[in-house]
Write an enzyme that holds these catalytic residues in place. Structure first.
Site, short mmCIF file in Angstrom:
data_model
loop_
_atom_site.label_atom_id
_atom_site.label_comp_id
_atom_site.label_asym_id
_atom_site.label_seq_id
_atom_site.Cartn_x
_atom_site.Cartn_y
_atom_site.Cartn_z
N GLU A 29 0.84 -1.18 0.00
CA GLU A 29 0.00 0.00 0.00
C GLU A 29 0.89 1.24 0.00
O GLU A 29 1.81 1.35 0.80
CB GLU A 29 -0.91 -0.03 1.23
CG GLU A 29 -1.97 -1.13 1.11
CD GLU A 29 -2.38 -1.73 2.45
OE1 GLU A 29 -2.32 -1.02 3.47
OE2 GLU A 29 -2.78 -2.91 2.47
N ALA A 57 -5.76 -4.88 0.70
CA ALA A 57 -6.24 -6.26 0.57
C ALA A 57 -5.08 -7.18 0.91
O ALA A 57 -4.43 -7.74 0.04
CB ALA A 57 -6.73 -6.50 -0.86
N GLU A 58 -4.83 -7.33 2.21
CA GLU A 58 -3.61 -8.00 2.64
C GLU A 58 -3.59 -9.48 2.29
O GLU A 58 -2.54 -10.03 1.95
CB GLU A 58 -3.38 -7.80 4.15
CG GLU A 58 -2.96 -6.37 4.52
CD GLU A 58 -4.10 -5.36 4.51
OE1 GLU A 58 -5.28 -5.77 4.40
OE2 GLU A 58 -3.82 -4.15 4.61
N ALA A 82 2.70 -4.16 11.43
CA ALA A 82 2.64 -5.61 11.63
C ALA A 82 1.24 -6.22 11.81
O ALA A 82 0.98 -7.28 11.25
CB ALA A 82 3.56 -6.02 12.77
N PHE A 84 -1.30 -5.62 10.38
CA PHE A 84 -1.97 -5.73 9.08
C PHE A 84 -1.62 -7.05 8.41
O PHE A 84 -2.14 -7.37 7.33
CB PHE A 84 -1.62 -4.54 8.17
CG PHE A 84 -1.83 -3.18 8.78
CD1 PHE A 84 -2.63 -3.02 9.91
CD2 PHE A 84 -1.23 -2.06 8.23
CE1 PHE A 84 -2.81 -1.76 10.48
CE2 PHE A 84 -1.41 -0.80 8.79
CZ PHE A 84 -2.20 -0.65 9.93
N PRO A 87 -4.96 -10.01 8.48
CA PRO A 87 -5.89 -10.39 7.40
C PRO A 87 -5.25 -11.35 6.39
O PRO A 87 -5.97 -12.03 5.66
CB PRO A 87 -6.22 -9.05 6.73
CG PRO A 87 -5.92 -8.02 7.74
CD PRO A 87 -4.79 -8.56 8.56
N HIS A 127 -2.77 -1.47 16.82
CA HIS A 127 -1.64 -1.11 15.96
C HIS A 127 -0.27 -1.44 16.55
O HIS A 127 0.73 -1.20 15.91
CB HIS A 127 -1.67 0.40 15.65
CG HIS A 127 -2.52 0.76 14.48
ND1 HIS A 127 -3.87 0.50 14.43
CD2 HIS A 127 -2.22 1.33 13.28
CE1 HIS A 127 -4.36 0.92 13.27
NE2 HIS A 127 -3.38 1.42 12.56
#
Ligand SMILES: Cc1ncc(C[n+]2csc(CCOP(=O)(O)OP(=O)(O)O)c2C)c(N)n1
Ligand SMILES: [Mg+2]
Lengths: 322, 328
Positions: A29, A57-58, A82, A84, A87, A127
């Site tokens: 991204e 869209a991981e 991390a 993220f 998904p 996060h």
């Protein structure tokens, strides 16, 4: 020699490998706009084909990287923060880690999955994770947690050339720290720990940015004539257990500093290995300095106390000596 | 898209469909008597969509599939010996005894692996298409997945990636009406899975999966588009599975009626329908079809003999291929 930051080291490693091998490309991204400074100059030199912005869209990012890798590409995926990765958990655990094995060696999945770890900054529970041990659990993945810019560059270049999937966990606290980086090319192999400082009274195994805490603690302990040996494993999978065991054999004491939650952490694993294989060398119980097993709260009245600190490391070493 | 098939190609279609049917007949028996371990998902009834799609590909094109794994590599042209040996967990299996029935793969024919996590192959197939495109090859990537998989997030992300990057991919939804026991009507409100293509800005096509020629034409058109750089297509083949979700489950789950199964078997069987067309429209002699049939039976029997004669993997193999071998 040039003084470079951790982020520049990432950028340079990626850049050099993209120059060397046209199958290497970056996706993630906001990589085109060089959000973090790890893709500086790359659009100009390699074009948008090899520096690809993705949708948020991981799972797709991980799966697309896996498929491209299976047919000969070498994708680097920047997941940014991390958590993220979560998904994409299915693609990482079921496809990326297992395909070589599941298909009897027919598949190879040479992807590099990069994730940064930002904690201690008021970003709260979702996060702030340091989730490398979750991935250490799974055979088939290689995991690097570099502690400085020099190691980052050498490990990242090895990671990109590796025939297996590599996950790189990058502590944001290290981003602006600098190392002297040689002009000539160098690679750092996986599974080779670095002894940051020799000592005889206690071994500290410190992971990633925790190496700096260990160095600061050692300096303070030196004033009391306590001599600390600091081992930076650099990669958690494979893990250089031989170097850790050898150090413990010499010092007889072990403190492990790991910024992740304590339960089922890398620190726990290292502790178990030393208990199994180095028990008779130990003169005191192993001490883990880790992050408390609660979620990361937002308020600064609650957050800082949870993480390892220099004082906690100093106290832990003293405990092994008392 | 009308495709002119040679007599050899038509014969090959029949040959591959019955290879799947007989291979799986044998597998079900071996599973029943305990010689095959684990789950075994058969494609009985779905041979038309599998072979119609695979025959639209070249040998060097890529294919990714799912837990219903046997038909896809057979359709793509894999040899039976390595597949049967894998089902029987032998060292000579395509995955050297590590994958089994749900995870066949034969990279030598572009079969990049069947994956048993529902939906997980869809982004992988998009990735193989990306690799082909970046390498300047004119290969395409075909992904087989079920109607159940179309409800997974991976469906959305994988197809969207292929769409935005105009990748040479064909997404083939094998809509057999059910995900285990759950009818598609319970899990999707759209009439056709292919209708979702509009949401990605790509063509969506519905085709009769029991008509091998119709599937072949639809997939051929998608392959042509993909090779021309015009991006992916979502194709939905309406089909039906005759047997239980997995072989020898031993429980009558009562989610569908015997009449429903019988109506598909008796009037829409892809092999019987194609056989009738071979005789009527394509001027085959019955003896020619019988010869294909007999040769396939022999091939399947040979694969079973080969597999049974093969050794099991050495237990030490459990530790190999976790990582690449270390080259000194
Ligand atoms: C992620 C995941 N969830 C659940 C399952 C269990 N499961 C295996 S096959 C299946 C049904 C799949 O249905 P569909 O995609 O329509 O394929 P079909 O079996 O009908 O060919 C389910 C639920 C699984 N393997 N993976
Ligand atoms: Mg289904």
């Amino acid at each position: 020699m040039a003084s470079k930051t951790f982020l520049q080291a990432i950028r340079d490693a990626q850049y050099e490998e993209m120059q060397r091998d046209s199958n290497v490309f970056i996706m993630g991204e906001d990589v085109e706009c060089n959000m973090f400074g790890t893709t500086t100059g790359m659009i100009d030199d390699f074009g948008r084909d090899r520096v690809r912005d993705t949708p948020i869209a991981e799972a797709g990012m991980a799966g697309v990287a896996a498929g491209a890798a299976m047919v000969g590409m070498r994708p680097i995926v920047d997941f940014t923060i991390a958590p993220f990765l979560y998904p994409a958990f299915d693609q990482i655990m079921s496809i990326i880690a297992k395909s070589r094995y599941l298909y009897g060696g027919q598949a190879k999945v040479p992807v590099v999955l990069r994730a940064n770890m930002i904690y201690g900054n008021g970003n709260a529970a979702q996060h702030s994770d340091r989730p490398y041990s979750m991935f250490m659990h799974m055979p088939g993945l290689k995991i690097m947690v570099p502690s400085n810019a020099y190691d980052m560059k050498g490990l990242m270049k090895s990671a990109i050339r590796d025939e297996d999937p590599v996950m790189s966990f990058e502590d944001v606290a290290l981003w602006s720290t600098k190392s002297e980086i040689p002009d000539e090319e160098y690679l750092i192999p996986f599974g080779v720990a670095d002894i940051k400082q020799k000592g005889k009274d206690c071994t500290i195994v410190a992971i990633g940015a925790m190496v700096n805490l260990a160095l600061a603690a050692a300096e303070e302990l030196a004033k009391e004539n306590i001599s600390v040996e600091i081992v930076d494993p650099r990669t958690l999978a494979p893990l250089d257990t031989a170097t850790i065991l050898e150090s413990v054999k010499k010092t007889g004491r072990l403190v492990i500093v790991d910024a992740a939650f304590s339960r089922c952490s890398a620190a726990s694993e290292i502790s178990a290995i030393v208990s199994d294989e180095g028990f008779w060398d130990l003169r005191a119980p192993i001490v883990r300095v880790t992050t408390a097993d609660t979620h990361i709260p937002f308020s600064s009245s609650m957050e800082p106390q949870l993480y390892p600190s220099k004082d906690k490391v100093v106290a832990a070493v003293r405990r092994t000596l008392s | 898209m009308k495709v002119n098939l040679s007599k050899d190609e038509l014969a090959e279609m029949m040959r591959r469909m019955i290879r799947i049917r007989y291979f799986e007949d044998a597998a079900v028996e071996l599973h029943k008597n305990g010689e095959i371990r684990g789950s075994l998902h058969t494609s009985h009834g779905q041979e038309g969509e599998i072979v119609g799609a695979c025959m639209a590909l070249r040998l060097d094109d890529y294919m990714v599939g799912n837990h219903r794994s046997h038909g896809h590599p057979i359709g793509k042209g894999a040899k039976l010996r390595g597949l049967m040996a894998e089902l029987l967990a032998r060292e000579t299996g395509v995955c050297r005894g590590k994958g089994g029935s749900m995870h066949l793969a034969d990279f030598s024919v572009g079969s990049l692996g069947e994956t048993s996590i529902v939906g997980s192959g869809i982004p992988v197939a998009a990735g193989a298409a990306l690799g082909a495109k970046m390498q300047g090859l004119d290969r395409v990537s075909l992904c087989f997945f079920g109607d159940g998989a179309a409800q997974e997030g991976a469906f959305h992300e994988g197809i969207n990636f292929a769409a935005i990057w105009q990748l040479p991919a064909i997404f083939l939804c094998e809509n057999n009406g059910y995900a285990v026991s759950t009818p598609i009507s319970k899990t999707a409100l759209v009439e056709n899975i292919a209708d979702r293509a509009a949401g990605y800005g790509i063509p969506g096509v519905v085709v009769d999966g029991q008509d091998v020629i119709a599937v072949h034409e639809a997939v051929s058109a998608a392959v042509q588009r993909a090779r021309a750089g015009e991006g992916p297509t979502l194709i939905e083949a309406k089909t039906y599975r005759y047997l239980d979700h997995a072989a020898n489950m031993g429980r009558d789950l009562k989610y569908r009626t015997d009449e429903e199964i019988e109506s598909w078997r008796s009037s829409k069987d892809p092999i019987a329908r194609f056989q009738a067309r071979m005789l009527q429209d394509f001027k085959f002699e019955a003896s020619e079809i019988e010869a294909i049939d007999a040769a396939v039976k022999e091939d399947v029997a040979d694969s079973v003999t080969f597999a049974k004669d093969s050794p099991f993997p050495d237990p030490a193999e459990a530790w190999t291929d976790v990582y690449a071998p270390i080259v000194a």
